[in-house]
Write a protein that holds these residues in place. Structure first.
Motif, mmCIF file in Angstrom:
data_model
loop_
_atom_site.group_PDB
_atom_site.id
_atom_site.type_symbol
_atom_site.label_atom_id
_atom_site.label_comp_id
_atom_site.label_asym_id
_atom_site.label_seq_id
_atom_site.Cartn_x
_atom_site.Cartn_y
_atom_site.Cartn_z
ATOM 1 N N PRO A 85 16.770 -106.251 -29.895
ATOM 2 C CA PRO A 85 17.267 -105.973 -28.632
ATOM 3 C C PRO A 85 18.640 -106.087 -28.541
ATOM 4 N N ALA A 86 19.332 -105.299 -27.907
ATOM 5 C CA ALA A 86 20.773 -105.550 -27.536
ATOM 6 C C ALA A 86 21.051 -106.345 -26.190
ATOM 7 N N HIS A 87 21.799 -107.210 -26.219
ATOM 8 C CA HIS A 87 21.916 -108.105 -25.065
ATOM 9 C C HIS A 87 23.318 -108.586 -24.536
ATOM 10 N N HIS A 88 23.510 -109.200 -23.432
ATOM 11 C CA HIS A 88 24.744 -109.705 -23.305
ATOM 12 C C HIS A 88 24.594 -111.297 -23.538
ATOM 13 N N GLY A 89 25.865 -112.000 -23.170
ATOM 14 C CA GLY A 89 25.793 -113.359 -23.490
ATOM 15 C C GLY A 89 25.539 -114.084 -22.445
ATOM 16 N N LEU A 90 26.443 -115.243 -22.119
ATOM 17 C CA LEU A 90 26.062 -116.090 -21.037
ATOM 18 C C LEU A 90 25.858 -115.359 -19.662
ATOM 19 N N MET A 91 26.938 -114.432 -19.511
ATOM 20 C CA MET A 91 26.619 -113.769 -18.231
ATOM 21 C C MET A 91 27.030 -112.389 -18.217
ATOM 22 N N VAL A 92 26.788 -111.308 -17.519
ATOM 23 C CA VAL A 92 26.885 -109.929 -17.544
ATOM 24 C C VAL A 92 28.037 -109.530 -16.739
ATOM 25 N N ILE A 93 28.732 -108.969 -17.337
ATOM 26 C CA ILE A 93 29.939 -108.302 -16.667
ATOM 27 C C ILE A 93 29.624 -106.740 -16.459
ATOM 28 N N ASN A 94 29.021 -105.976 -17.276
ATOM 29 C CA ASN A 94 28.435 -104.765 -16.906
ATOM 30 C C ASN A 94 27.312 -104.522 -17.781
ATOM 31 N N PRO A 95 26.148 -104.240 -17.062
ATOM 32 C CA PRO A 95 24.532 -104.186 -17.616
ATOM 33 C C PRO A 95 24.960 -103.178 -18.746
ATOM 34 N N GLU A 96 25.612 -102.087 -18.815
ATOM 35 C CA GLU A 96 25.586 -100.844 -19.475
ATOM 36 C C GLU A 96 26.114 -101.286 -20.698
ATOM 37 N N LEU A 97 26.612 -102.361 -21.174
ATOM 38 C CA LEU A 97 27.425 -102.531 -22.203
ATOM 39 C C LEU A 97 26.967 -103.845 -23.080
ATOM 40 N N PRO A 98 25.592 -103.778 -23.374
ATOM 41 C CA PRO A 98 25.072 -104.869 -24.201
ATOM 42 C C PRO A 98 25.367 -104.748 -25.680
ATOM 43 N N ARG A 99 25.537 -105.764 -26.334
ATOM 44 C CA ARG A 99 25.991 -105.794 -27.910
ATOM 45 C C ARG A 99 24.518 -106.060 -28.707
ATOM 46 N N PRO A 100 24.576 -104.985 -29.653
ATOM 47 C CA PRO A 100 23.573 -105.042 -30.651
ATOM 48 C C PRO A 100 23.637 -106.160 -31.608
ATOM 49 N N PRO A 101 22.583 -107.153 -31.854
ATOM 50 C CA PRO A 101 23.021 -108.167 -32.753
ATOM 51 C C PRO A 101 23.486 -107.535 -34.086
ATOM 52 N N LEU A 102 23.171 -106.678 -34.723
ATOM 53 C CA LEU A 102 23.679 -105.849 -35.904
ATOM 54 C C LEU A 102 24.218 -104.747 -35.338
ATOM 55 N N ALA A 103 25.311 -104.321 -35.821
ATOM 56 C CA ALA A 103 25.982 -102.817 -35.496
ATOM 57 C C ALA A 103 25.236 -101.843 -35.802
ATOM 58 N N THR A 104 24.939 -100.980 -34.986
ATOM 59 C CA THR A 104 24.095 -99.760 -35.082
ATOM 60 C C THR A 104 24.695 -98.441 -35.648
ATOM 61 N N ASP A 105 25.420 -97.671 -34.777
ATOM 62 C CA ASP A 105 26.159 -96.559 -35.273
ATOM 63 C C ASP A 105 27.622 -96.745 -35.432
ATOM 64 N N ARG A 106 28.098 -97.742 -34.832
ATOM 65 C CA ARG A 106 29.475 -98.068 -34.831
ATOM 66 C C ARG A 106 29.848 -99.616 -34.560
ATOM 67 N N VAL A 107 31.027 -100.111 -35.317
ATOM 68 C CA VAL A 107 31.662 -101.334 -35.280
ATOM 69 C C VAL A 107 32.666 -101.156 -34.362
ATOM 70 N N ARG A 108 32.869 -102.381 -33.526
ATOM 71 C CA ARG A 108 34.012 -102.456 -32.475
ATOM 72 C C ARG A 108 34.998 -103.386 -32.437
ATOM 73 N N PHE A 109 34.679 -104.408 -33.601
ATOM 74 C CA PHE A 109 35.995 -105.414 -33.882
ATOM 75 C C PHE A 109 35.574 -105.735 -35.242
ATOM 76 N N VAL A 110 36.855 -106.374 -35.707
ATOM 77 C CA VAL A 110 36.788 -106.823 -37.014
ATOM 78 C C VAL A 110 35.879 -108.162 -37.209
ATOM 79 N N GLY A 111 34.920 -108.134 -37.671
ATOM 80 C CA GLY A 111 34.257 -109.290 -37.942
ATOM 81 C C GLY A 111 32.741 -109.091 -37.414
ATOM 82 N N GLU A 112 32.372 -108.102 -36.693
ATOM 83 C CA GLU A 112 31.209 -107.892 -36.270
ATOM 84 C C GLU A 112 30.255 -107.658 -37.380
ATOM 85 N N ALA A 113 29.025 -108.228 -37.152
ATOM 86 C CA ALA A 113 27.885 -108.001 -37.945
ATOM 87 C C ALA A 113 27.432 -107.005 -38.325
#
Length: 800
Positions: free
Chosen positions: A75-103
């Motif tokens: 499941p994609a999820h947020h960290g300690l708190m939610v800024i925007n519920p529409e933008l969870p991070r997948p534990p491993l990148a799915t179709d796109r990477v969004r920063f250098v170092g993303e797993a």
């Protein structure tokens, strides 16, 4: 009992394990059948993933498996708190990477070396996309979006009514950068996961033997119970079937709060394989994957009368959230807004914040978490105003302090300051610095044209600790042999909880500190707790432990009364920690006799476990004076002296307070002079190793002059406020102000952080050429479109 140990210097009891190497960290665990993880990380800041070939890696020697997002379906999820519920991070990148170092994928192998070697064999095909690195550029029209179906505005808030500058005779304006910095604890992130219906914990001292947990997780975290709750929710498990243990933690500073993507992936792999796995972050991984701190751009306008009295403040803050709306971006909406008024009686205030998505490492918390940014911005504005009006920096501050008789004081951002006398620590700091003599020396250097100029910086601050109040768990158990065990729902990673809480029990029960054991950070032995963050531990956990000790004392007096055949009201605890009857000094009972009797008669030890409650936050405050020497030929800044007078309410142990002050000062000075995370235009990190990232060593720093004033809070029985982040809040603007104070006669009015030799040199060069830097420009247009929200609620459905 006569006298009290509280308020005295007691040496830390937890350090022997640490300095002798007897302590246990996640990386030390020796679990049966332990496999090791290594992550395949994106080399690009923004790209589509068009293919992943794991075949060669899976066939490599020692490799157990290689997993992608499609394999694990986590499941994609947020960290300690939610800024925007529409933008969870997948534990491993799915179709796109969004920063250098993303797993992107994870390799599982029998050894760490095999896993790391196999990472190089995983082939990932990327289709590069435009990246946006600067948060202001990210909010501009036409900026490359991180998500195709939405803008890069992750959240936004507007607060305030009428024009706060309408009554001003003078308005001072500045755009200020509070740079992105790395958290850099000694120990990076680390996790070990053992899935089993029944297993042996394998951690020795942490063990409860063989117990029915579906997951046992050892993790370097500040908040074990919060981690337990999040892991259980994400994986659809009963919370009681998940055991979380935080063994020794090598520092955290806000960077180890909540579940990160790598944590979730490790749990998913362990469940998939049915065996124990471990991941310990490398230093290079830490610099690109542990959430970064700070990263705000503040547009501040301060209105004043010509006599230097503040009439209003307008602040517009751009916060960089990094990729996936990292929760640190939301700190501008929370603590920075909360503390925007600082120590000053500001009659009107407007505060807007826009949180930007960028193709950079996600943002999180770092020591102070939004409060240092608020103080840094405001204290720079006070110096700029003093310069504009020809006032001494001390004078303008004193004209605007909230009066001591105004407390409790309700601020324009909705905070209720418990108490304070902001001139009290300032007077002491100025005395210790010999402020007038420093100004005389400065004048002499200026008159002589000395190439090494003296700068004197002032900072007066207030910050929030134990935000929102709430409750915390603590327990005390006295065993049949007269020893005691304390437990608390807080989680120490260097602060000295074992010492502080043992002092509280010793003070109340008279049991020697060396006979008191401290238990923490294990959800199997401590039933609940909110962990450590926001400098809450002593005032919350300590109050709970003290209350539990009082409960145990009541139980013990009742039992002692039975044994002594006396009225309970006549039983007293003597100076040597024994029970006797008032007026009958010849007959006493030891704790072992009283507690042993309880066990013998009832089968139960003397025990109390309860929650302490606190209505509202506390607000520590203080004043710092920083003295620096600036070489105007090279731009080099040399700290000469730093005086910190911090008021954290009642002081339990001066040694522990001094340790927190020294650590906070080192990190605050480091932000002012040295540290900065940098990316190139394509989102490539160029400070990804300690050879590039300028973290100071002991040789770069100086001895600090620390002192305290004590203004006990009425909100908890200890009178204590937090101290863990205060020195960081106060020190950075004091050092920054000192550097600019040295350069002011040469035409330099402002320098953004950090005040590096190159930045100082360039500012002096430009000033000499008559090219004065532009202090102000119009804020990004996005602020005009932010909807008004009350109470810090984020725009676009976000949650803060």
């Amino acid at each position: 009992m006569a006298g009290s140990i509280l308020g005295t210097t007691v040496r830390r009891v937890e350090d022997l394990e640490l300095i002798t190497g007897a302590s246990t960290y996640v990386g030390n665990l020796d679990l049966q059948g332990l496999a090791h993880l290594a992550f395949v990380r994106s080399p690009l800041a923004h790209a589509r993933i068009t293919g992943i070939d794991t075949g060669p890696a899976a066939a490599a020697p020692g490799v157990i498996a290689v997993f992608t997002a499609a394999d694990l379906d986590l499941p994609a999820h947020h960290g300690l708190m939610v800024i925007n519920p529409e933008l969870p991070r997948p534990p491993l990148a799915t179709d796109r990477v969004r920063f250098v170092g993303e797993a992107v994928a994870v390799v599982v192998a029998e050894t760490k070396a095999a896993a790391v070697d196999a990472v190089e064999l995983v082939e990932v095909d990327y289709d590069p996309l435009p990246a946006v690195v600067d948060p202001e550029a990210a909010l501009a029209p036409g900026a490359p979006p991180q998500f195709d179906d939405r803008s890069n505005l992750a959240a936004g808030v507007r607060a305030g009514g009428d024009d706060p500058l309408a009554d001003a005779e003078v308005v001072v304006r500045a755009r200020m950068v509070n740079q992105r910095i790395a958290v850099l604890p000694m120990e990076g992130n680390a996790i070990a996961v053992q899935p089993a219906a029944t297993h042996t914990d394998g951690a020795g001292a942490h063990g409860a033997g063989t117990e029915p947990y579906e997951l046992t997780i050892w993790v370097s975290t500040q908040m074990p119970h919060g981690f337990q709750a999040q892991a259980a929710e994400l994986f659809g498990l009963d919370k009681e079937r998940v055991r979380v243990i935080a063994p020794h933690v090598g520092g955290a500073f806000g960077g180890k709060a909540g579940m990160l993507a790598e944590h979730t992936a490790a749990i998913g792999v362990a469940r998939r394989l049915g065996r124990a796995v471990s991941w310990v972050e490398t230093r290079s991984e830490n610099l690109v994957s542990m959430p970064h701190g700070r990263a705000q751009v503040g547009y501040y306008e301060l209105g004043l009368t010509r006599d230097g009295v503040i009439t209003g403040l307008r602040a517009r803050v751009v916060a960089d959230s990094g990729a996936y709306a990292g929760f640190g971006g939301g700190l501008a909406i929370g603590p920075t807004f909360m503390m925007a008024q600082g120590v000053y009686a500001i009659p009107k205030m407007g505060f807007d914040a826009a949180v930007a998505l960028t193709n950079t490492t996600p943002m999180g918390a770092f020591r102070g978490a939004g409060r240092p940014e608020a103080t840094a911005h405001l204290e720079r504005m006070m110096d700029l105003a003093a310069d504009e009006l020809g006032l001494d920096p001390v004078q303008i501050r004193r004209r605007n302090f909230i009066a001591p008789d105004a407390f409790p004081y309700d601020t324009l951002s909705g905070m209720r300051y418990d108490n304070g006398d902001y001139d009290l620590p300032l007077r002491e700091a100025l005395r210790l610095a010999d402020y007038d003599k420093l100004r005389e020396e400065q004048a002499t250097r200026r008159e002589s044209g000395d190439p090494v100029q003296l700068g004197i910086g002032i900072s007066v601050y207030v910050e929030i600790t134990a935000g929102g109040g709430g409750s915390e768990y603590g327990s005390v158990t006295v065993h049949a042999d007269g020893s005691a065990t304390i437990s608390a729902g807080t989680s120490a990673h260097g602060q000295g909880h074992a010492t502080a809480f043992a002092m509280l029990v010793n003070d109340r029960l008279g049991i020697p500190i060396e006979r008191i054991r401290f238990v923490q950070s294990d959800t199997a032995t401590v039933p609940r707790g909110s962990g450590t963050g926001g400098s809450r531990s002593l005032q919350m956990g300590g109050s709970a432990v003290q209350a539990a000790a009082a409960d145990v004392l009541t139980q013990a007096r009742r039992r002692a009364a039975e044994l002594l055949e006396a009225a309970e009201t006549d039983v007293e605890l003597t100076d040597n920690g024994e029970f006797g009857v008032a007026g009958v000094p010849t007959t006493t009972l030891t704790w072992a006799q009283v507690a042993g009797s309880a066990v013998e008669d009832t089968g139960q030890e003397l025990h109390a476990g309860l929650d302490a409650h606190q209505e509202g936050a506390t607000f520590p405050f203080g004043a710092h004076v920083s003295v620096v020497e600036v070489d105007t030929l090279t731009g080099r800044v040399t700290p000469r002296q730093h005086i910190a007078v911090d008021d954290c309410g009642r002081i339990l142990n001066p040694l522990l307070v001094a340790g927190q002050q020294h650590g906070g000062l080192a990190q605050g000075m480091a932000q002012a002079l040295y540290e900065e995370i940098l990316f190139d235009a394509d989102g490539q990190p160029i400070t990804a190793t300690l050879a590039d990232y300028r973290m100071p060593t002991a040789a770069d720093l100086i001895g600090f002059d620390i002192a305290n004033t004590e203004t006990p809070t009425p909100l908890n029985p200890l009178g204590a406020k937090g101290i863990g982040e205060s020195a960081t809040v106060g020190s950075t603007p004091a050092v920054q102000n000192a550097v600019i104070d040295a350069l002011r006669p040469l035409g330099v009015r402002h320098l953004d952080l950090p005040c590096t030799p190159e930045r100082v040199w360039r500012a002096l060069r430009d000033a000499a050429a008559g090219q004065l830097p532009q202090l102000w420009r119009e804020p990004p247009a996005v602020f005009a479109d932010l909807p008004v929200r009350a109470g810090g609620e984020a725009a676009e459905g976000g949650e803060i």
